[in-house]
Design a protein around this motif. Sequence first.
Motif, PDB file in Angstrom:
ATOM      1  N   GLU A 116       0.822  -1.215   0.000  1.00  0.00           N
ATOM      2  CA  GLU A 116       0.000   0.000   0.000  1.00  0.00           C
ATOM      3  C   GLU A 116       0.855   1.264   0.000  1.00  0.00           C
ATOM      4  OE1 GLU A 116      -2.670  -0.347   3.302  1.00  0.00           O
ATOM      5  OE2 GLU A 116      -3.808  -1.948   2.338  1.00  0.00           O
ATOM      6  N   THR A 117       2.101   1.125   0.478  1.00  0.00           N
ATOM      7  CA  THR A 117       2.990   2.285   0.469  1.00  0.00           C
ATOM      8  C   THR A 117       4.031   2.175  -0.630  1.00  0.00           C
ATOM      9  OG1 THR A 117       4.241   1.157   2.198  1.00  0.00           O
ATOM     10  CG2 THR A 117       2.716   2.873   2.891  1.00  0.00           C
ATOM     11  N   GLY A 118       3.752   1.335  -1.623  1.00  0.00           N
ATOM     12  CA  GLY A 118       4.613   1.267  -2.785  1.00  0.00           C
ATOM     13  C   GLY A 118       5.897   0.477  -2.608  1.00  0.00           C
ATOM     14  N   GLN A 119       5.994  -0.305  -1.507  1.00  0.00           N
ATOM     15  CA  GLN A 119       7.205  -1.104  -1.324  1.00  0.00           C
ATOM     16  C   GLN A 119       6.907  -2.555  -1.639  1.00  0.00           C
ATOM     17  OE1 GLN A 119       9.097  -0.018   2.662  1.00  0.00           O
ATOM     18  NE2 GLN A 119       7.025   0.750   2.865  1.00  0.00           N
ATOM     19  N   ILE A 171     -11.143   0.946 -11.229  1.00  0.00           N
ATOM     20  CA  ILE A 171      -9.685   0.891 -11.282  1.00  0.00           C
ATOM     21  C   ILE A 171      -9.189   2.210 -11.873  1.00  0.00           C
ATOM     22  CG2 ILE A 171      -7.694  -0.308 -12.278  1.00  0.00           C
ATOM     23  CD1 ILE A 171      -9.480  -2.865 -12.215  1.00  0.00           C
ATOM     24  N   HIS A 172      -8.311   2.891 -11.170  1.00  0.00           N
ATOM     25  CA  HIS A 172      -7.870   4.236 -11.526  1.00  0.00           C
ATOM     26  C   HIS A 172      -7.089   4.233 -12.842  1.00  0.00           C
ATOM     27  CE1 HIS A 172      -6.187   8.267 -10.893  1.00  0.00           C
ATOM     28  NE2 HIS A 172      -7.184   8.419 -10.032  1.00  0.00           N
ATOM     29  N   SER A 224      -1.874   2.782  -4.437  1.00  0.00           N
ATOM     30  CA  SER A 224      -3.096   2.172  -3.888  1.00  0.00           C
ATOM     31  C   SER A 224      -4.290   3.124  -3.906  1.00  0.00           C
ATOM     32  CB  SER A 224      -2.837   1.683  -2.470  1.00  0.00           C
ATOM     33  OG  SER A 224      -2.397   2.748  -1.662  1.00  0.00           O
ATOM     34  N   HIS A 225      -4.033   4.413  -4.218  1.00  0.00           N
ATOM     35  CA  HIS A 225      -5.120   5.396  -4.291  1.00  0.00           C
ATOM     36  C   HIS A 225      -5.992   5.375  -3.055  1.00  0.00           C
ATOM     37  CE1 HIS A 225      -4.287   6.934  -8.234  1.00  0.00           C
ATOM     38  NE2 HIS A 225      -4.140   5.725  -8.695  1.00  0.00           N
ATOM     39  N   ARG A 226      -5.332   5.560  -1.906  1.00  0.00           N
ATOM     40  CA  ARG A 226      -6.072   5.565  -0.646  1.00  0.00           C
ATOM     41  C   ARG A 226      -7.055   6.743  -0.597  1.00  0.00           C
ATOM     42  NH1 ARG A 226      -6.326   0.945   1.326  1.00  0.00           N
ATOM     43  NH2 ARG A 226      -6.747   1.699   3.407  1.00  0.00           N
ATOM     44  N   GLU A 227      -6.664   7.832  -1.317  1.00  0.00           N
ATOM     45  CA  GLU A 227      -7.554   8.998  -1.283  1.00  0.00           C
ATOM     46  C   GLU A 227      -8.927   8.653  -1.872  1.00  0.00           C
ATOM     47  OE1 GLU A 227      -5.060   8.609  -3.274  1.00  0.00           O
ATOM     48  OE2 GLU A 227      -5.798   8.961  -5.288  1.00  0.00           O
ATOM     49  N   GLU A 228      -8.941   7.787  -2.883  1.00  0.00           N
ATOM     50  CA  GLU A 228     -10.222   7.361  -3.449  1.00  0.00           C
ATOM     51  C   GLU A 228     -10.957   6.449  -2.490  1.00  0.00           C
ATOM     52  OE1 GLU A 228     -10.241   5.690  -7.287  1.00  0.00           O
ATOM     53  OE2 GLU A 228     -10.087   7.635  -8.265  1.00  0.00           O
ATOM     54  N   ALA A 229     -10.192   5.576  -1.873  1.00  0.00           N
ATOM     55  CA  ALA A 229     -10.797   4.660  -0.909  1.00  0.00           C
ATOM     56  C   ALA A 229     -11.430   5.461   0.220  1.00  0.00           C
ATOM     57  CB  ALA A 229      -9.736   3.719  -0.354  1.00  0.00           C
ATOM     58  N   GLU A 230     -10.736   6.528   0.615  1.00  0.00           N
ATOM     59  CA  GLU A 230     -11.233   7.401   1.683  1.00  0.00           C
ATOM     60  C   GLU A 230     -12.575   8.014   1.285  1.00  0.00           C
ATOM     61  OE1 GLU A 230     -10.122   8.812   5.526  1.00  0.00           O
ATOM     62  OE2 GLU A 230      -9.345   7.272   4.194  1.00  0.00           O
ATOM     63  N   GLU A 231     -12.621   8.516   0.050  1.00  0.00           N
ATOM     64  CA  GLU A 231     -13.865   9.132  -0.414  1.00  0.00           C
ATOM     65  C   GLU A 231     -15.005   8.128  -0.478  1.00  0.00           C
ATOM     66  OE1 GLU A 231     -12.861  11.014  -4.108  1.00  0.00           O
ATOM     67  OE2 GLU A 231     -11.511  12.395  -3.068  1.00  0.00           O
TER      68      GLU A 231
END
Lengths: 292, 498
Positions: B253-256, B317-318, B466-473
């Motif tokens: 989720e953090t790109g690692q 999917i973004h 992971s586009h957490r900002e979208e998940a948040e919305e």
Amino acid sequence: MKPNQLFRSVPPVQTWLLATWLLLTWLQASGVAFGQGKPAANPGATLFEKQCYGCHNVGGGKKTGPDLMDVTTHRTRDWLHKFIPSAQGMKNSGDKFAVQLFSEFSPIVMPDQTVTPDQIDQILSLIDELSAKKQSFAPGGGRKLRKPTPKDIPKGRMLFTGETRLRKGGPPCISCHSVQDVAVLGGGTLGPDLTQVNMRRNDADLTGVLKSPVLPTMSKVYLKAPLMDEEVVQLFAYLQDVKGRTPQPTQNSSRFFVLGAFGSLMLLSLMNFTWRGRLRGVRKLLLRERQP
Amino acid sequence: MNVRLQMSMVFHLDKCIGCHTCSIACKNVWTDRKGAEYMWWNNVETKPGTGYPTRWEDQSKYKGGWESNGNGSVHLRASSKSQTFANIFFNPDLPSIDDYYEPFTYRYQDLFDSPEGPDQPTARPISMITGKPMNIEAGPNWDDDLGGSPIYAENDPNFTDVTPEEKEALFQLERMVFFYLPRICNHCLNPCCVAACPSGAIYKRGEDGIVLINQEACRGWRFCVTACPYKKSFYNWSTGKSEKCILCFPRIETGQAPACFHSCVGRIRYLGGLLYDADRIEEVMQSKEEDLVEAHRGIILDPFDPIVIEAARANGIHSTTIKYLQKSPVYWYVKEWKLALPLHPEFRTLPMLFYVPPLLPIMSTVQDGTVDMSQGGLFAPVEQTRMPVRYLARLFAAGNEGKVRYSLKKMLAVRLNQRMKNVGDIDPKLVSAMMAELDTDAEELDCIYKLTTLASEKERFVIPPSHREEAEEMLQEDLWGAKGEAGFGLLEKPVRGL
């Protein structure tokens, strides 16, 4: 409602209630058993039956504790007054006779009795009286409602095994006791086997136990659910009937054990059969196959 | 078309040196806890060998995976719903601790505490479960490098198709051959563990397809342990819950890259997203055994196809994710180049971890200072590989040798092409003939060469944001839902007992 009306508004009904309560308290304090018509004939006998008879006889031989016939001549009143409310204290303080008594009746220890000195005097004078007449103590509860008839025997058996419920809701005898002819596995083993109970206790004694059990465990169990008089007769008849058969309590317990072991074995083999295809390990089998 | 995203993996077995660094990295991060001592979410096995737990591939014993009914439909091999219900208090198909191994450590304090004497003090081995002294009889890689092969390698369940002569040849001292098979949870498209769980505690994450066990919902019935044909769901005896590889989702989720990917010494691991058509899963898992690999590949969608992209966008999917999917090394290895194959596709769970089979010809002989380049030498044809293709086909293609042979040939073509370019002692006609046979060109072979040998970390691990900002919305649209589904961790610590 104005404040001054508060005092005037005490209704006459409440005043009467207060008066009745005061009267009742006085009656109780003065020893008049309200509602029973007349006071007990001998307060010492009632007390003895309630407090002592569970463990002691007067003239009937040893029970859990020693026979108290002539105890007032063996021991001084002072000693008895000290011993009854605090038997264990006496033993701990090293009283020679107390220590001897305790070792004789070990491991049973006489519990400290909560009786007033007056009540002790009443009991002791009863023992005095009986000892002088060389009479045994007969419990007042020993009187039955009527004579048992042969019809009572099967009814008693039903009560014993719990097939008929005790009217007041007490537990059936079988939960703690066994007699020779009940069930395959016998009854409970907490209490003694009752097959020969009539050899050990006289009729009056047995009836007394049935009516108001003074034994430590039973008295608590049946305190709020005593047996009805009719039930007492029926159970007495039943126990009278099984009298004379040979009790075999040891056989009973071993039969229980054998049946239990057999049952467990059957259950285990059933489980073994049900899950016969279960995974029984892989690596160990691999090694075992390899080794000739 | 129901387009979904799956974080997927490729392990290049030709590059694996069997150092177990991945296992240690995972152990240190995730399973160095009470109750998890025996677990290896990542383990490395020697093949031929029986692996961990012993003979895990033998489903006649372990009862894992889906079984085809013959009429097209499939069912869980271990138990139906009614059987699960009937056996809920006693699951009869569980591996014992002995089949994994009893975890051990050493009582090092003995070295300090022992009285002075004529002998050297020793640290006694003790069980990490009971704490009592024990005899070490097994380990998670007990048959490493063919150790104890008369018992272990000999009983590898994948020898079914191999002729006795081939098998015997494998164990001759001069010709002995083995390779390594690192394994983690496959994060399957149709996971048996999810299907078998009576508590509904296991789920496949919508956003990246990672299969997880909800520790709050898990009741420790252990039907997932039985059902997983790869035996990658483990029961923690301390918490009374089951656990499995989580593909280090906090890292993803953090790109690692996950810990085992990151620590891989041989750089054999590739990670990337794949698009697949979820509507076709049922159809794929009902295929005949020999068609399974092809059907499995077929479900993976082309991230360059505008129709697919449109459908992916429609499924949330973004659009930036699509770019990452186009660069996904997994997509190239599995779908475009057809090099990577699923492990035991016949279990029908559609595993999303793919393996490039090992091309193991290198037993070259040196004569007069030069490597033997004749037939059967360094570039021996695939038919002469020391590890029988039939064995590899059992492992990676449900017995379909053609798929393995194609993959091996392509890798050989890459080598020959490079040799031709760099040394020039290979006949170009041979290379072009191979290209024609494999329906490939020099450009593709070059790409394979580069991604196999020269790829940087960023090229090996292509992790979409992971586009957490979208998940948040999405969560904020339904505040009550958000309250139930998001949080800071477990409400109750997973501890067993009262």
